[in-house]
Enzyme design. Sequence first.
Site, PDB file in Angstrom:
ATOM      1  N   ASP A   1     -33.498 -66.083  -7.909  1.00 15.51           N
ATOM      2  CA  ASP A   1     -32.110 -66.162  -7.937  1.00 15.51           C
ATOM      3  C   ASP A   1     -31.643 -65.514  -6.828  1.00 15.51           C
ATOM      4  O   ASP A   1     -30.647 -65.841  -6.285  1.00 15.51           O
ATOM      5  CB  ASP A   1     -31.655 -65.390  -9.078  1.00 15.51           C
TER       6      ASP A   1
ATOM      7  N   TYR B   1     -42.994 -61.583 -20.245  1.00 16.39           N
ATOM      8  CA  TYR B   1     -42.115 -62.780 -20.828  1.00 16.39           C
ATOM      9  C   TYR B   1     -42.779 -63.268 -21.767  1.00 16.39           C
ATOM     10  O   TYR B   1     -42.327 -64.149 -22.772  1.00 16.39           O
ATOM     11  CB  TYR B   1     -41.694 -63.949 -19.798  1.00 16.39           C
TER      12      TYR B   1
ATOM     13  N   LYS C   1     -46.630 -55.803  -6.973  1.00 20.98           N
ATOM     14  CA  LYS C   1     -46.477 -54.241  -6.761  1.00 20.98           C
ATOM     15  C   LYS C   1     -47.753 -53.726  -7.084  1.00 20.98           C
ATOM     16  O   LYS C   1     -47.736 -52.688  -8.130  1.00 20.98           O
ATOM     17  CB  LYS C   1     -45.266 -54.082  -7.503  1.00 20.98           C
TER      18      LYS C   1
ATOM     19  N   ASP D   1     -40.371 -55.216  -3.418  1.00 18.98           N
ATOM     20  CA  ASP D   1     -39.153 -54.664  -3.057  1.00 18.98           C
ATOM     21  C   ASP D   1     -39.052 -55.071  -1.346  1.00 18.98           C
ATOM     22  O   ASP D   1     -38.002 -55.412  -1.122  1.00 18.98           O
ATOM     23  CB  ASP D   1     -39.333 -53.104  -3.164  1.00 18.98           C
TER      24      ASP D   1
ATOM     25  N   ASP E   1     -38.763 -64.828 -11.346  1.00 19.95           N
ATOM     26  CA  ASP E   1     -37.586 -64.683 -12.152  1.00 19.95           C
ATOM     27  C   ASP E   1     -36.096 -64.244 -11.041  1.00 19.95           C
ATOM     28  O   ASP E   1     -35.080 -64.842 -10.793  1.00 19.95           O
ATOM     29  CB  ASP E   1     -37.425 -64.498 -13.315  1.00 19.95           C
TER      30      ASP E   1
END
Length: 338
Positions: A231, A123, A170, A203, A227
């Site tokens: 959600d 970002y 990850k 994941d 992020d």
Amino acid sequence: MYQIALITGDGIGPEISESVIKVLETVNDKLDLKIKIERLEAGDNALVKTGKALPESTLDYIKKSNACLKAPVGESAADVIVVLRRILNLYANIRPAKSYPNMPALKENIDLVIVRENTEDLYTGMEFEIGDIAIALRTISKDASKKIAGYAFLMATQRNQKKKVTCVHKSNVMRKTDGLFAKSCREVAGDFQGIQFENMYVDACAMNLIRQPEAFDVIVTTNLFGDILSDEAAQVVGGLGMAPAANIGDDFALFEPVHGAAFDIAGKQSANPSSFILSAKMMFEWLGMKNQDQVCFDVAKKIESAVYGVVKQGIKTKDIGGTMTTDEFTNHVISNIA
């Protein structure tokens, strides 16, 4: 006297801003809190009027205030919130996800919080093109990783929950960047012997948020993963309409609903103000901790209790299966503030 900067935003922003103002005025009157709320412009409308999505006058007032509430803005969101995060060094993005009664949550006993690093990762916007190839640079630093990990562990010590921190990454694929993040979190974990620590690939975390969300307490992760997962977590407990968020630095904090400006329902009095009202609750918790002010803690409890009581009675807006307008729902919340 607490000076609160309120960015009223775009789309449904002005409507839910008025809801928050009514709630704040109510607690101000009942508890003699002494707050001053200043409405400010930022976002698409501000860009049209002033040529800047974040006008200097708005930024100047925010810097002088004790905290900021920000309603959702439109297409210029990155020019508002991302800029504010960098200028004010709001390195921790905090997004709780909690089951409320009469909500379509997957489980009734979910109470977790995602602590998201807020200043780096993909970002930072370092992207460029070489011919037909687009490249993005991902930045993960040891300092930022340890800082956000420290915040997550402190939250775990303060929450009356499982006393557990889950580090999500990850590193089996992104061995350098996520490897550094995971290593930094492990180092910080060593300073908090009373907190359970675990690692989880992103994941697997996405799957477990659906399969066993009640098992989580505090999740700490990088900017992009945080992020996405926040959600998902919001939907797990019933939708974005009930999802507040905080952007916190060492000396300042900004609070906002997770959802966007929802232009399709703007002006229709169908927006759910709960996310923004609960963001105000988070603001008072932060002010209470920062200033050792018990009144602020009392206000936070009263606001959450009022929202909890309203939805428990089955009083809801359309997005969560009810019939109430924005103003009607807000009035019920106000009437439940003891």
